[in-house]
Motif scaffolding. Structure first.
Motif, PDB file in Angstrom:
ATOM      1  N   ASP A   3       0.827  -1.198   0.000  1.00  0.00           N
ATOM      2  CA  ASP A   3       0.000   0.000   0.000  1.00  0.00           C
ATOM      3  C   ASP A   3       0.867   1.256   0.000  1.00  0.00           C
ATOM      4  O   ASP A   3       0.543   2.235  -0.667  1.00  0.00           O
ATOM      5  N   ASN A   4       1.982   1.224   0.744  1.00  0.00           N
ATOM      6  CA  ASN A   4       2.892   2.366   0.777  1.00  0.00           C
ATOM      7  C   ASN A   4       3.476   2.637  -0.602  1.00  0.00           C
ATOM      8  O   ASN A   4       3.580   3.785  -1.028  1.00  0.00           O
ATOM      9  N   ASN A   5       3.882   1.571  -1.293  1.00  0.00           N
ATOM     10  CA  ASN A   5       4.435   1.735  -2.642  1.00  0.00           C
ATOM     11  C   ASN A   5       3.390   2.283  -3.610  1.00  0.00           C
ATOM     12  O   ASN A   5       3.687   3.148  -4.444  1.00  0.00           O
ATOM     13  N   LEU A  10       1.107   6.937  -6.557  1.00  0.00           N
ATOM     14  CA  LEU A  10      -0.006   7.862  -6.769  1.00  0.00           C
ATOM     15  C   LEU A  10       0.420   9.309  -6.518  1.00  0.00           C
ATOM     16  O   LEU A  10       0.005  10.211  -7.243  1.00  0.00           O
ATOM     17  N   ILE A  11       1.238   9.523  -5.490  1.00  0.00           N
ATOM     18  CA  ILE A  11       1.734  10.876  -5.213  1.00  0.00           C
ATOM     19  C   ILE A  11       2.577  11.369  -6.390  1.00  0.00           C
ATOM     20  O   ILE A  11       2.462  12.528  -6.808  1.00  0.00           O
ATOM     21  N   LYS A  12       3.393  10.484  -6.940  1.00  0.00           N
ATOM     22  CA  LYS A  12       4.202  10.847  -8.112  1.00  0.00           C
ATOM     23  C   LYS A  12       3.293  11.215  -9.289  1.00  0.00           C
ATOM     24  O   LYS A  12       3.519  12.226  -9.971  1.00  0.00           O
ATOM     25  N   THR A  13       2.268  10.400  -9.525  1.00  0.00           N
ATOM     26  CA  THR A  13       1.310  10.688 -10.604  1.00  0.00           C
ATOM     27  C   THR A  13       0.608  12.012 -10.364  1.00  0.00           C
ATOM     28  O   THR A  13       0.415  12.805 -11.289  1.00  0.00           O
ATOM     29  N   ALA A  14       0.210  12.259  -9.105  1.00  0.00           N
ATOM     30  CA  ALA A  14      -0.485  13.502  -8.762  1.00  0.00           C
ATOM     31  C   ALA A  14       0.401  14.710  -9.042  1.00  0.00           C
ATOM     32  O   ALA A  14      -0.068  15.726  -9.575  1.00  0.00           O
ATOM     33  N   ARG A 224      -4.042  12.208  -0.823  1.00  0.00           N
ATOM     34  CA  ARG A 224      -4.133  11.521   0.460  1.00  0.00           C
ATOM     35  C   ARG A 224      -4.291  10.016   0.259  1.00  0.00           C
ATOM     36  O   ARG A 224      -4.645   9.557  -0.818  1.00  0.00           O
ATOM     37  N   ARG A 225      -4.077   9.283   1.347  1.00  0.00           N
ATOM     38  CA  ARG A 225      -4.311   7.843   1.299  1.00  0.00           C
ATOM     39  C   ARG A 225      -5.793   7.557   1.148  1.00  0.00           C
ATOM     40  O   ARG A 225      -6.636   8.370   1.534  1.00  0.00           O
ATOM     41  N   ASN A 226      -6.075   6.378   0.599  1.00  0.00           N
ATOM     42  CA  ASN A 226      -7.453   5.938   0.462  1.00  0.00           C
ATOM     43  C   ASN A 226      -7.984   5.533   1.835  1.00  0.00           C
ATOM     44  O   ASN A 226      -7.502   4.580   2.450  1.00  0.00           O
ATOM     45  N   ILE A 227      -8.960   6.272   2.339  1.00  0.00           N
ATOM     46  CA  ILE A 227      -9.493   6.021   3.675  1.00  0.00           C
ATOM     47  C   ILE A 227     -10.081   4.623   3.786  1.00  0.00           C
ATOM     48  O   ILE A 227      -9.906   3.938   4.784  1.00  0.00           O
TER      49      ILE A 227
END
Length: 233
Positions: A3-5, A10-14, A224-227
């Motif tokens: 999940d961290n990876n 996703l942060i990189k894509t964002a 943000r992370r998926n809640i």
């Protein structure tokens, strides 16, 4: 760890999405708000013709900036789709497609600018013919951007909806984007309905706020992370 990876990716894509969005904003401001009025004079095709001949290099910079807007808009749409497609596929497709329509709309303006430069520097001997053609192209450029407001607004709606629904970006950001999208739609309809509404230009302010807020958030925080995934762990 998986999940961290995934979240790091996703942060990189964002952030890449934010970079393309920022490029679109910068080239839009430079092209349409800075250079455009130096060449294309509203209601004065004769002066516009003179500018296209005497300031040809400036006109070509304006054209290249229009290319940059088209490219960055298309890439922003693609990267937004990539960012949201896994959890919000239908909305992501809508966002991506409507963003691509924006790029196609601006491409009509780019084609018209290129045509205007070509006509102004052509061998057409009758100045009256050149002026008429330049006037026609000016109207096409203006209306490509004007009527394009329909899809400039539409693509903000799924963007805002995803933000509100996912809660992976600030909820109020999503609400402002939705309000901005509605504002663009209403503003465009009022303008082309011929309604004299002095405050019409203010209807697009929420869109401007929302878009720059989105750019800043994507670049600084990413996403943000998926809640739901956190709760399921």
């Amino acid at each position: 760890m998986i999940d961290n990876n995934e979240h790091k990716n996703l942060i990189k894509t964002a952030r890449i999405t934010g970079l393309w969005y920022l490029m679109m904003a910068i080239t839009g401001i430079l092209g349409f708000m800075v250079f455009h009025s130096q060449i294309f004079v509203s209601g004065n095709p004769e002066q516009t013709l003179t500018n296209l001949v005497e300031l040809e290099s400036t006109a070509r910079i304006r054209l290249l900036l229009e290319f940059a807007i088209v490219i960055s808009q298309a890439l922003t749409a693609v990267w937004f789709f990539k960012l949201f497609k896994d959890n919000y596929e239908w909305e992501a497709w809508t966002l991506g497609i409507w963003g691509m329509v924006n790029a196609l709309t601006i491409m009509i303006s780019a084609i018209s600018i290129a045509s205007a430069i070509g006509i102004a520097n052509s061998d057409i001997s009758a100045m009256e013919d050149q002026v008429l053609l330049i006037q026609l192209l000016q109207h096409i450029i203006s209306n490509a951007w004007g009527i394009g407001g329909l899809f400039f607004g539409l693509w903000l709606l799924p963007m805002g909806y995803i933000v509100v629904k996912s809660k992976r970006l600030p909820i109020w950001l999503g609400r402002v984007l939705i309000l901005g999208g509605i504002g663009y739609l209403v503003s465009t309809i009022i303008r082309y309905a011929g309604i004299d509404f002095s405050l019409n230009r203010f209807l697009t302010i929420p869109a401007t706020i929302g878009e720059f807020w989105m750019i800043g958030y994507l670049l600084i925080f990413g996403i943000r992370r998926n809640i739901k995934s956190i709760r399921n762990q």
